[in-house]
Design a protein around this motif. Structure first.
Motif, short mmCIF file in Angstrom:
data_model
loop_
_atom_site.label_atom_id
_atom_site.label_comp_id
_atom_site.label_asym_id
_atom_site.label_seq_id
_atom_site.Cartn_x
_atom_site.Cartn_y
_atom_site.Cartn_z
N MET A 82 5.49 38.64 -6.98
CA MET A 82 4.64 37.84 -7.86
C MET A 82 5.48 37.22 -8.97
O MET A 82 6.29 37.90 -9.60
CB MET A 82 3.54 38.71 -8.47
CG MET A 82 2.55 37.94 -9.33
SD MET A 82 1.20 38.98 -9.95
CE MET A 82 0.30 39.31 -8.44
N GLU A 83 5.29 35.93 -9.21
CA GLU A 83 6.07 35.23 -10.22
C GLU A 83 5.50 35.46 -11.62
O GLU A 83 4.29 35.67 -11.79
CB GLU A 83 6.09 33.73 -9.93
CG GLU A 83 6.84 33.34 -8.68
CD GLU A 83 6.94 31.83 -8.55
OE1 GLU A 83 7.92 31.25 -9.05
OE2 GLU A 83 6.03 31.23 -7.93
N ASN A 84 6.40 35.41 -12.60
CA ASN A 84 5.99 35.55 -14.00
C ASN A 84 6.26 34.25 -14.74
O ASN A 84 7.28 33.58 -14.50
CB ASN A 84 6.78 36.68 -14.67
CG ASN A 84 6.48 38.03 -14.05
OD1 ASN A 84 5.35 38.32 -13.64
ND2 ASN A 84 7.49 38.89 -13.98
N PHE A 85 5.35 33.91 -15.65
CA PHE A 85 5.45 32.68 -16.41
C PHE A 85 5.20 32.99 -17.89
O PHE A 85 4.38 33.85 -18.22
CB PHE A 85 4.42 31.65 -15.94
CG PHE A 85 4.50 31.33 -14.48
CD1 PHE A 85 5.25 30.27 -14.02
CD2 PHE A 85 3.82 32.11 -13.55
CE1 PHE A 85 5.32 29.98 -12.67
CE2 PHE A 85 3.88 31.83 -12.20
CZ PHE A 85 4.64 30.76 -11.75
N ALA A 86 5.89 32.29 -18.76
CA ALA A 86 5.61 32.37 -20.19
C ALA A 86 5.13 31.01 -20.66
O ALA A 86 5.79 29.98 -20.42
CB ALA A 86 6.87 32.77 -20.97
N LEU A 87 3.97 31.00 -21.29
CA LEU A 87 3.40 29.77 -21.84
C LEU A 87 3.47 29.91 -23.36
O LEU A 87 2.69 30.64 -23.98
CB LEU A 87 1.95 29.62 -21.37
CG LEU A 87 1.22 28.33 -21.75
CD1 LEU A 87 1.95 27.12 -21.21
CD2 LEU A 87 -0.20 28.36 -21.22
N ILE A 88 4.44 29.23 -23.96
CA ILE A 88 4.69 29.33 -25.40
C ILE A 88 3.98 28.19 -26.10
O ILE A 88 4.28 27.01 -25.85
CB ILE A 88 6.20 29.29 -25.71
CG1 ILE A 88 6.98 30.25 -24.79
CG2 ILE A 88 6.44 29.57 -27.18
CD1 ILE A 88 6.64 31.69 -24.97
N VAL A 89 3.04 28.52 -26.97
CA VAL A 89 2.25 27.50 -27.67
C VAL A 89 2.81 27.35 -29.07
O VAL A 89 2.84 28.30 -29.85
CB VAL A 89 0.76 27.91 -27.71
CG1 VAL A 89 -0.08 26.79 -28.33
CG2 VAL A 89 0.26 28.22 -26.31
N ALA A 90 3.24 26.13 -29.42
CA ALA A 90 3.93 25.91 -30.69
C ALA A 90 3.51 24.58 -31.30
O ALA A 90 4.28 23.62 -31.32
CB ALA A 90 5.44 25.95 -30.49
N GLY A 91 2.29 24.53 -31.80
CA GLY A 91 1.80 23.27 -32.36
C GLY A 91 1.61 23.28 -33.85
O GLY A 91 1.01 22.37 -34.42
N GLY A 92 2.12 24.31 -34.54
CA GLY A 92 1.85 24.45 -35.97
C GLY A 92 2.53 23.40 -36.82
O GLY A 92 3.64 22.96 -36.53
N SER A 93 1.85 23.04 -37.91
CA SER A 93 2.44 22.14 -38.90
C SER A 93 3.07 22.92 -40.04
O SER A 93 3.87 22.39 -40.80
CB SER A 93 1.38 21.19 -39.45
OG SER A 93 0.33 21.91 -40.06
N GLY A 94 2.69 24.20 -40.18
CA GLY A 94 3.33 25.08 -41.16
C GLY A 94 3.04 24.73 -42.60
O GLY A 94 3.90 24.90 -43.47
N THR A 95 1.82 24.28 -42.91
CA THR A 95 1.52 23.88 -44.28
C THR A 95 1.63 25.03 -45.27
O THR A 95 2.02 24.83 -46.42
CB THR A 95 0.10 23.29 -44.35
OG1 THR A 95 -0.84 24.24 -43.80
CG2 THR A 95 0.00 22.00 -43.56
N ARG A 96 1.31 26.25 -44.83
CA ARG A 96 1.39 27.39 -45.74
C ARG A 96 2.84 27.83 -46.01
O ARG A 96 3.09 28.62 -46.90
CB ARG A 96 0.58 28.57 -45.17
CG ARG A 96 -0.90 28.46 -45.46
CD ARG A 96 -1.68 29.57 -44.78
NE ARG A 96 -1.92 29.25 -43.38
CZ ARG A 96 -2.63 30.03 -42.57
NH1 ARG A 96 -3.12 31.16 -43.00
NH2 ARG A 96 -2.82 29.68 -41.32
N MET B 89 11.87 34.42 -15.06
CA MET B 89 10.61 33.94 -15.59
C MET B 89 10.68 32.44 -15.88
O MET B 89 11.66 31.95 -16.45
CB MET B 89 10.23 34.69 -16.87
CG MET B 89 8.83 34.36 -17.39
SD MET B 89 8.38 35.27 -18.88
CE MET B 89 8.42 36.96 -18.31
N GLN B 90 9.65 31.71 -15.50
CA GLN B 90 9.58 30.28 -15.78
C GLN B 90 8.93 30.06 -17.15
O GLN B 90 7.86 30.62 -17.43
CB GLN B 90 8.79 29.56 -14.69
CG GLN B 90 9.44 29.65 -13.32
CD GLN B 90 8.69 28.83 -12.29
OE1 GLN B 90 8.26 27.70 -12.53
NE2 GLN B 90 8.51 29.41 -11.10
#
Length: 268
Positions: A1-15, A47-48
């Protein structure tokens, strides 16, 4: 079974009080996001990796990869207007079946032990959500908490990933969670204590069998979808909790960068 990482990085970092989004800020010698992605590659070299970024950040990311000599193989996917839409875009970009780790790009301190627990449990049960128990006293403010943190400021609109509390059987540990999304109390504001027994703080990577989470993301978005687990739970699936690690903070405030820098340099 293949493994995948979905990295979500949409922050603007206002704080963070910085013009550069926090996922691109340098810590321990390279941008936060590069540390995060490397953790998954080190855990499983096969891992993809899929990186979900707003289209407006693609050129910046390419420039950073060139400047820092970052050659880790990955595919960049354009994000949507909300975090929900962005995760959906990422899932649709993965053509194979297997296990997917959905992770915040600004959590560069997840441990390999946490990843192992997530993978094992998701393989057996279809999902795995890392958690740490609430270790501090908890109170609920009464009335209108108008000073809540702006949920669109640091992440894709509609995101409250990592800020949800669930009731479950958490394994011993403690939390360094310091996000202020519960609101900041005003002087003299009424409140009442909450029994913290059974309360846990949600971390990422939230890990799933791809077929299950893809189907779950066919639903229409609703505000009750505070994280990926809540999306899957809406389909009737039972959410499985696993032990997270207390260093796995979501970088939000300037002092988080200092802590992450120290931990990364000492390999926590």
């Amino acid at each position: 079974m293949e493994n995948f990482a979905l990295i979500v990085a949409g922050g603007s970092g206002t704080r963070m009080g910085h013009q550069l989004p926090k996922q691109f800020l340098e810590v321990a010698g390279k941008p936060v996001l590069m540390h995060t992605m490397t953790i998954f590659s080190d855990f499983d070299p096969a891992m993809q990796l899929f990186l979900v970024l707003p289209e407006s950040y693609h050129a910046l990311w390419q420039e950073l990869c060139l400047n820092y000599g970052f050659h880790l193989s990955h595919r960049v996917v354009s994000g949507g207007n909300t975090r929900f839409a962005s995760v959906k875009n990422g899932l649709e970009a993965i053509s194979s079946e297997g296990i997917v780790f959905i992770h915040d790009g600004v959590r560069p301190l997840v441990s390999s032990d946490t990843l192992s627990r997530c993978l094992e449990t998701a393989t057996l049960f279809g999902n795995a959500i890392p958690v740490v128990p609430v270790s501090e006293s908890v109170r609920r403010m009464e009335g209108n908490t108008t000073s809540r943190a702006n949920q669109t400021g640091d992440t894709f609109a509609g995101d409250s990933m990592g800020r949800d509390m669930r009731i479950g059987n958490a394994i011993a540990g403690d939390s360094t969670k310091r996000d202020s999304s519960a609101g900041i109390a005003k002087a003299g504001e009424l409140s009442h204590p909450i029994d913290r027994t059974g309360l846990v703080l949600i971390q990422t990577p939230q890990t799933f069998r791809l077929s299950l989470i893809r189907e779950a993301y066919q639903q229409k978005y609703t505000p009750e979808f505070t994280d990926d687990a809540s999306v899957l739970e809406k389909t009737g699936e039972t959410i499985r909790l696993v032990e997270g690690n207390r260093h796995n903070i979501k970088i939000t405030w300037p002092e988080d960068l200092l802590l992450a820098d120290t931990l990364l340099k000492n390999r926590f």
